[in-house]
Write a protein that holds these residues in place. Structure first.
Motif, PDB file in Angstrom:
ATOM      1  N   GLY A 153      42.363  57.171  26.859  1.00  0.00           N
ATOM      2  CA  GLY A 153      43.428  56.185  26.984  1.00  0.00           C
ATOM      3  C   GLY A 153      43.531  55.530  28.347  1.00  0.00           C
ATOM      4  N   ALA A 154      42.593  55.827  29.251  1.00  0.00           N
ATOM      5  CA  ALA A 154      42.617  55.224  30.574  1.00  0.00           C
ATOM      6  C   ALA A 154      42.084  53.798  30.526  1.00  0.00           C
ATOM      7  CB  ALA A 154      41.797  56.052  31.556  1.00  0.00           C
ATOM      8  N   GLN A 155      42.731  52.893  31.248  1.00  0.00           N
ATOM      9  CA  GLN A 155      42.300  51.503  31.296  1.00  0.00           C
ATOM     10  C   GLN A 155      41.220  51.311  32.354  1.00  0.00           C
ATOM     11  OE1 GLN A 155      46.797  50.312  31.245  1.00  0.00           O
ATOM     12  NE2 GLN A 155      45.645  48.441  30.825  1.00  0.00           N
ATOM     13  N   SER A 156      40.266  50.435  32.066  1.00  0.00           N
ATOM     14  CA  SER A 156      39.137  50.220  32.969  1.00  0.00           C
ATOM     15  C   SER A 156      39.438  49.119  33.978  1.00  0.00           C
ATOM     16  CB  SER A 156      37.885  49.864  32.164  1.00  0.00           C
ATOM     17  OG  SER A 156      38.081  48.653  31.452  1.00  0.00           O
ATOM     18  N   VAL A 157      38.677  49.145  35.068  1.00  0.00           N
ATOM     19  CA  VAL A 157      38.866  48.183  36.158  1.00  0.00           C
ATOM     20  C   VAL A 157      37.675  47.237  36.224  1.00  0.00           C
ATOM     21  CG1 VAL A 157      39.209  47.894  38.642  1.00  0.00           C
ATOM     22  CG2 VAL A 157      40.166  49.895  37.469  1.00  0.00           C
ATOM     23  N   ASP A 158      37.958  45.945  36.355  1.00  0.00           N
ATOM     24  CA  ASP A 158      36.941  44.939  36.631  1.00  0.00           C
ATOM     25  C   ASP A 158      37.008  44.565  38.103  1.00  0.00           C
ATOM     26  OD1 ASP A 158      35.553  44.599  34.294  1.00  0.00           O
ATOM     27  OD2 ASP A 158      36.816  42.977  33.550  1.00  0.00           O
ATOM     28  N   TYR A 159      35.858  44.522  38.757  1.00  0.00           N
ATOM     29  CA  TYR A 159      35.778  44.174  40.174  1.00  0.00           C
ATOM     30  C   TYR A 159      35.029  42.859  40.360  1.00  0.00           C
ATOM     31  CZ  TYR A 159      37.259  48.794  41.878  1.00  0.00           C
ATOM     32  OH  TYR A 159      37.967  49.934  42.170  1.00  0.00           O
ATOM     33  N   SER A 160      35.424  42.120  41.383  1.00  0.00           N
ATOM     34  CA  SER A 160      34.647  40.958  41.813  1.00  0.00           C
ATOM     35  C   SER A 160      34.720  40.876  43.325  1.00  0.00           C
ATOM     36  CB  SER A 160      35.156  39.658  41.174  1.00  0.00           C
ATOM     37  OG  SER A 160      36.520  39.437  41.479  1.00  0.00           O
ATOM     38  N   LEU A 161      33.658  40.365  43.913  1.00  0.00           N
ATOM     39  CA  LEU A 161      33.547  40.243  45.361  1.00  0.00           C
ATOM     40  C   LEU A 161      33.788  38.796  45.754  1.00  0.00           C
ATOM     41  CD1 LEU A 161      32.818  41.860  47.928  1.00  0.00           C
ATOM     42  CD2 LEU A 161      30.468  41.080  47.621  1.00  0.00           C
ATOM     43  N   GLN A 162      34.709  38.599  46.690  1.00  0.00           N
ATOM     44  CA  GLN A 162      34.991  37.251  47.170  1.00  0.00           C
ATOM     45  C   GLN A 162      34.353  37.055  48.533  1.00  0.00           C
ATOM     46  OE1 GLN A 162      39.009  35.953  46.790  1.00  0.00           O
ATOM     47  NE2 GLN A 162      38.609  33.950  47.680  1.00  0.00           N
ATOM     48  N   LEU A 163      33.429  36.091  48.593  1.00  0.00           N
ATOM     49  CA  LEU A 163      32.759  35.701  49.830  1.00  0.00           C
ATOM     50  C   LEU A 163      33.043  34.226  50.051  1.00  0.00           C
ATOM     51  CD1 LEU A 163      29.337  37.497  49.292  1.00  0.00           C
ATOM     52  CD2 LEU A 163      31.104  38.129  50.946  1.00  0.00           C
ATOM     53  N   GLY A 164      34.112  33.940  50.800  1.00  0.00           N
ATOM     54  CA  GLY A 164      34.502  32.545  50.968  1.00  0.00           C
ATOM     55  C   GLY A 164      34.923  31.959  49.640  1.00  0.00           C
ATOM     56  N   GLU A 165      34.255  30.891  49.216  1.00  0.00           N
ATOM     57  CA  GLU A 165      34.579  30.242  47.949  1.00  0.00           C
ATOM     58  C   GLU A 165      33.903  30.913  46.759  1.00  0.00           C
ATOM     59  OE1 GLU A 165      36.790  27.782  47.663  1.00  0.00           O
ATOM     60  OE2 GLU A 165      37.132  28.016  49.817  1.00  0.00           O
ATOM     61  N   ALA A 166      32.909  31.741  47.023  1.00  0.00           N
ATOM     62  CA  ALA A 166      32.155  32.388  45.946  1.00  0.00           C
ATOM     63  C   ALA A 166      32.862  33.651  45.472  1.00  0.00           C
ATOM     64  CB  ALA A 166      30.746  32.733  46.413  1.00  0.00           C
ATOM     65  N   ILE A 167      32.991  33.780  44.146  1.00  0.00           N
ATOM     66  CA  ILE A 167      33.559  34.977  43.533  1.00  0.00           C
ATOM     67  C   ILE A 167      32.483  35.563  42.620  1.00  0.00           C
ATOM     68  CG2 ILE A 167      35.364  35.914  42.059  1.00  0.00           C
ATOM     69  CD1 ILE A 167      37.166  33.645  43.010  1.00  0.00           C
ATOM     70  N   VAL A 168      32.016  36.751  42.965  1.00  0.00           N
ATOM     71  CA  VAL A 168      30.870  37.346  42.281  1.00  0.00           C
ATOM     72  C   VAL A 168      31.329  38.555  41.458  1.00  0.00           C
ATOM     73  CG1 VAL A 168      28.552  38.275  42.555  1.00  0.00           C
ATOM     74  CG2 VAL A 168      29.476  36.685  44.282  1.00  0.00           C
ATOM     75  N   LEU A 223      33.891  37.851  54.097  1.00  0.00           N
ATOM     76  CA  LEU A 223      34.299  38.871  53.142  1.00  0.00           C
ATOM     77  C   LEU A 223      35.812  39.004  53.047  1.00  0.00           C
ATOM     78  CD1 LEU A 223      33.147  41.142  51.293  1.00  0.00           C
ATOM     79  CD2 LEU A 223      33.316  42.661  53.267  1.00  0.00           C
ATOM     80  N   GLU A 224      36.306  39.090  51.830  1.00  0.00           N
ATOM     81  CA  GLU A 224      37.704  39.400  51.572  1.00  0.00           C
ATOM     82  C   GLU A 224      37.769  40.685  50.747  1.00  0.00           C
ATOM     83  OE1 GLU A 224      40.153  36.185  50.197  1.00  0.00           O
ATOM     84  OE2 GLU A 224      38.919  34.669  51.202  1.00  0.00           O
ATOM     85  N   LYS A 225      38.955  41.240  50.634  1.00  0.00           N
ATOM     86  CA  LYS A 225      39.140  42.447  49.828  1.00  0.00           C
ATOM     87  C   LYS A 225      38.668  42.189  48.407  1.00  0.00           C
ATOM     88  CE  LYS A 225      43.305  43.695  48.422  1.00  0.00           C
ATOM     89  NZ  LYS A 225      43.243  44.079  46.997  1.00  0.00           N
ATOM     90  N   MET A 226      38.000  43.188  47.812  1.00  0.00           N
ATOM     91  CA  MET A 226      37.531  43.007  46.443  1.00  0.00           C
ATOM     92  C   MET A 226      38.707  42.718  45.505  1.00  0.00           C
ATOM     93  SD  MET A 226      34.421  45.691  45.628  1.00  0.00           S
ATOM     94  CE  MET A 226      35.171  47.151  46.351  1.00  0.00           C
ATOM     95  N   ARG A 227      38.502  41.772  44.637  1.00  0.00           N
ATOM     96  CA  ARG A 227      39.498  41.481  43.612  1.00  0.00           C
ATOM     97  C   ARG A 227      39.397  42.510  42.493  1.00  0.00           C
ATOM     98  NH1 ARG A 227      39.960  34.985  42.502  1.00  0.00           N
ATOM     99  NH2 ARG A 227      40.395  34.328  44.654  1.00  0.00           N
ATOM    100  N   VAL A 228      40.545  42.932  41.976  1.00  0.00           N
ATOM    101  CA  VAL A 228      40.555  43.946  40.924  1.00  0.00           C
ATOM    102  C   VAL A 228      41.446  43.487  39.776  1.00  0.00           C
ATOM    103  CG1 VAL A 228      40.124  45.812  42.563  1.00  0.00           C
ATOM    104  CG2 VAL A 228      42.478  45.226  41.975  1.00  0.00           C
ATOM    105  N   THR A 229      41.036  43.862  38.584  1.00  0.00           N
ATOM    106  CA  THR A 229      41.826  43.576  37.382  1.00  0.00           C
ATOM    107  C   THR A 229      41.817  44.805  36.489  1.00  0.00           C
ATOM    108  OG1 THR A 229      41.196  41.230  37.440  1.00  0.00           O
ATOM    109  CG2 THR A 229      42.100  42.087  35.373  1.00  0.00           C
ATOM    110  N   LEU A 230      42.999  45.242  36.087  1.00  0.00           N
ATOM    111  CA  LEU A 230      43.097  46.346  35.132  1.00  0.00           C
ATOM    112  C   LEU A 230      43.045  45.751  33.731  1.00  0.00           C
ATOM    113  CD1 LEU A 230      43.464  49.419  35.045  1.00  0.00           C
ATOM    114  CD2 LEU A 230      45.916  49.034  34.821  1.00  0.00           C
TER     115      LEU A 230
END
Length: 286
Positions: A23-38, A8-15
């Motif tokens: 007017g608030a911007q939304s966040v996209d999350y992905s989970l990084q497990l080794g080479e897999a990005i979910v 497990l690595e820290k969740m990746r985030v994108t604004l």
């Protein structure tokens, strides 16, 4: 059911550029497990399972360890790396200029670079610091619904010294329970910045006299408002502990900061950086 396994690595985030009616911007999350990005946002409203194995690997050297220190390090790395020194948590104690940094090359690239002192509304008004390159990631990781730069400074130590002055007037910690109970009440961060600039005017002048006028500069950047993918906030905060119960199952109701909000409780994934985890997806939809 789909399964993804890795450390497990820290969740990746994108604004994203997507904004809500306020007017608030939304966040996209992905989970990084080794080479897999979910991608995770699409899993909200479905049942997931996080199966923690007994394996833990140091995020720096890869050494297997029975216990993780400082969110992902083995004990030898925790003891020797500059990024685990006490000045990381207390940047005003930075001793790079004294020639005693454990890793001068790392310190040069990490600490002797532009930092931003900022104000955020996470569980109420707080002050924080981050490298300029980590905006807005740092704000998202703290679950801030709004943030605004206060000053741009030349080094991490200078950021810590200015933060120390500001801490006399405003909190420097996020109450994670309050942050996860729902959206925070709006705060006028522009007004807060103006009032705090007046409150620390003397300390700021002293720091500019010490480090140079250009080293610490107040900024007037606009507020960044952030909205998180949460369908339902918990009425009662129940913290899930993967060390005690390594099989975490529940309906994913949302994501905020580095927390997954499940109908069975909340879990801070950053706490388990370096743990081997299998994520099972494809459960029933709510």
């Amino acid at each position: 059911m789909l399964a993804y396994t890795g450390y497990l690595e820290k969740m990746r985030v994108t604004l994203t550029e997507q904004r809500n009616a306020q007017g608030a911007q939304s966040v996209d999350y992905s989970l990084q497990l080794g080479e897999a990005i979910v991608p995770l946002n699409s899993l909200i409203g479905t049942s997931i399972r996080l199966e923690f194995s007994t394996a833990i690997a140091c995020t720096h050297c890869g050494r297997k360890t029975k216990k993780s220190f400082s969110q992902g390090y083995c004990y030898p790395c925790f003891q020797s790396l500059a990024q685990c020194d006490r000045c990381i948590m207390s940047p005003e104690l930075c001793h790079f200029d004294q020639g005693t940094c454990r890793e001068p090359d790392w310190g040069q690239s990490f600490c002797m670079t532009d930092h931003v002192v900022y104000l955020a509304n996470s569980s109420g008004l707080k002050v924080g610091i981050t490298r300029a390159s980590q905006i807005p990631t740092r704000w998202i990781d703290q679950g801030a619904v709004a943030a605004i730069p206060f000053a741009r400074v030349a080094t991490r130590q200078q950021a810590g010294l200015l933060e120390t002055a500001l801490k006399q007037h405003v909190a420097d910690k996020t109450n994670w329970r309050t942050m996860l109970k729902g959206e925070q009440a709006p705060i006028d961060l522009v007004l807060g910045r103006q009032e705090l600039a007046q409150a620390v005017a003397e300390e700021l002048t002293q720091l500019q006299d010490r480090f140079g006028l250009q080293a610490l500069q107040l900024v007037d950047s606009p507020v960044v408002s952030i909205t998180y993918p949460v369908q339902q906030y918990p009425e009662k905060i129940t913290s899930l502990n993967a060390d005690k119960n390594p099989d975490v199952v529940g309906l994913l109701q949302g994501i905020k900061g580095q927390y997954l909000v499940l109908d069975t409780g909340v879990i801070n994934l950053r706490k388990y950086t370096g743990y081997e985890v299998t994520l099972h997806t494809g459960g029933e939809t709510a």
